[in-house]
Design an enzyme around this catalytic site. Structure first.
Site, mmCIF file in Angstrom:
data_model
loop_
_atom_site.group_PDB
_atom_site.id
_atom_site.type_symbol
_atom_site.label_atom_id
_atom_site.label_comp_id
_atom_site.label_asym_id
_atom_site.label_seq_id
_atom_site.Cartn_x
_atom_site.Cartn_y
_atom_site.Cartn_z
ATOM 1 N N TRP A 102 0.829 -1.208 0.000
ATOM 2 C CA TRP A 102 0.000 0.000 0.000
ATOM 3 C C TRP A 102 0.860 1.253 0.000
ATOM 4 C CZ3 TRP A 102 -4.198 -1.575 -1.810
ATOM 5 C CH2 TRP A 102 -4.674 -2.853 -1.478
ATOM 6 N N ASP A 169 -1.105 6.571 6.805
ATOM 7 C CA ASP A 169 -2.154 5.610 6.473
ATOM 8 C C ASP A 169 -2.246 4.627 7.637
ATOM 9 O OD1 ASP A 169 -3.764 3.569 5.541
ATOM 10 O OD2 ASP A 169 -2.620 3.203 3.701
ATOM 11 N N LYS A 193 -11.248 -2.586 8.771
ATOM 12 C CA LYS A 193 -10.376 -3.401 9.618
ATOM 13 C C LYS A 193 -10.890 -3.345 11.066
ATOM 14 C CE LYS A 193 -7.485 -3.499 6.042
ATOM 15 N NZ LYS A 193 -7.210 -4.657 5.185
#
Length: 357
Positions: A102, A169, A193
């Site tokens: 990511w 992030d 999540k």
């Protein structure tokens, strides 16, 4: 319904309490005679709920007053471009650390907007550690990091003191441990999540960063416009936000971020101990950088992978197959995963060793 031990990396396990409350809201929301997904996002009832969700984020993470809290759409992937659009000036430089898939994607998007300096990378060892020997340049527009790497099972245990706005992030570990929000310019996180279902993304941004890049920004990608409209510039995703709100209510009842952090640490350390002690298994991440959220491990004899997966399935263990980039297994121990699920997995690992070691 049978009990399933859900170790999925995301969309991930959520508290049953939050799911049940959301089901009721789908049937009827606040005695309106309408479902949650039928009401106007401009109604007083929804605006009240949205503000309550914002207040709860501010309370749980101790967000300072000079930060805005936004519920947006597009996942963390949209933030990969929104961050440079809003912060990277036409002739400026953005600084990134490359710690996984990511982070690589975030770097690729930022390069569309200008110069990107990669300060450190762990790609040389398949992202199995967090690079630490780097300095953040004081003349860059911002510094970007990824706090937890879902695929590779690494996590930043500490954050640097940055001379420039730090962007993080936190998609896979937000609300799992205390963080000092004041150290960051922007924190962003996809919900799926620890916070809720896919469909909304949390952004916490210091107000002084609005308009920082000097660019002309399309309205839907401008943080300032979303803040001025209380996350309702367009029709907001009411169900994902509501389920996130209910999940955060559950978290507060569990002792908040501080309380859940102790439980998460205990779950992870218990499983890592089994990985280290069990002669059949080995961890993939550097021990000092092991994630408390995503625990990656391999069978030393990978010819036994299918047999272990079968044993896990028979014990109603779901979602432990490792990502193809790492292989093996990955147990995601997010906030809502009960400790007994970790105990069940450890039991299967012990039985497997007794059978094969």
């Amino acid at each position: 319904m049978k009990e399933v031990h859900n170790f999925s990396a995301g969309p991930a396990i959520l508290p049953q309490q939050a799911i049940d409350a959301s089901i009721e809201a789908l049937r009827e929301f606040k005695n309106m005679g309408l479902s949650l997904v039928e009401i106007s996002h401009r109604s007083a009832q929804w605006e009240e709920t949205m503000q309550a969700a914002v207040n709860l984020v501010r309370e749980l993470l101790k967000v300072p007053d000079d930060y805005s809290i936004l519920f947006l759409q597009g996942g963390a992937s949209t933030q990969f471009c929104m961050v440079p659009y809003n912060l990277l000036s036409e002739n400026g430089t953005a600084a990134y650390v490359k710690t996984g898939t990511w982070a690589k994607k975030a770097i690729k998007e930022a390069q569309l907007f200008g110069n990107v300096q990669v300060l450190g990378s762990s790609e040389d060892k398949n992202f199995s550690y967090i690079p630490k020997d780097f300095s953040i340049p004081g003349d860059a527009d911002y510094f970007h990091c990824t706090s937890n790497n879902t695929i590779f099972g690494t996590q930043m245990k500490e954050f640097p003191d940055s001379p420039i706005p730090m962007v993080c992030d936190m998609s896979s570990d937000i609300f799992s441990r205390p963080v000092d929000v004041s150290k960051f310019g922007i924190i962003y996180a996809g919900a799926q999540k620890n916070m809720g279902p896919a469909g909304t993304t949390l952004v916490i941004i210091k107000n002084e960063l609005f308009g920082k890049s000097g660019r002309k920004i399309p309205s839907m990608l401008d943080y300032k416009i979303h803040a001025e409209n209380d996350s309702m510039f367009n029709t907001c995703p009411v169900f994902p936000i509501y389920l996130s709100f209910e999940t955060l209510k559950w978290l507060k009842g569990e002792g908040g971020v501080e309380g859940i952090a102790e439980r998460n640490k205990r779950k992870a350390e218990k499983l890592y101990k089994e990985i280290d002690d069990n002669p059949m298994f080995v961890g993939t991440a550097a021990k000092e950088d092991r994630s408390y959220m995503n625990i990656c491990f391999l069978l030393k004899d990978d010819s036994l992978n299918n047999e272990f997966m079968k044993a896990a399935k028979e014990a109603n263990i779901s979602g432990i197959k490792g990502h193809r980039s790492v292989g093996g297994f990955r147990a995601s121990t997010y906030n809502a995963l009960p400790e007994k699920s970790v105990d069940v997995l450890i039991g299967i690992m012990k039985e497997f060793a007794n059978k094969h070691a």
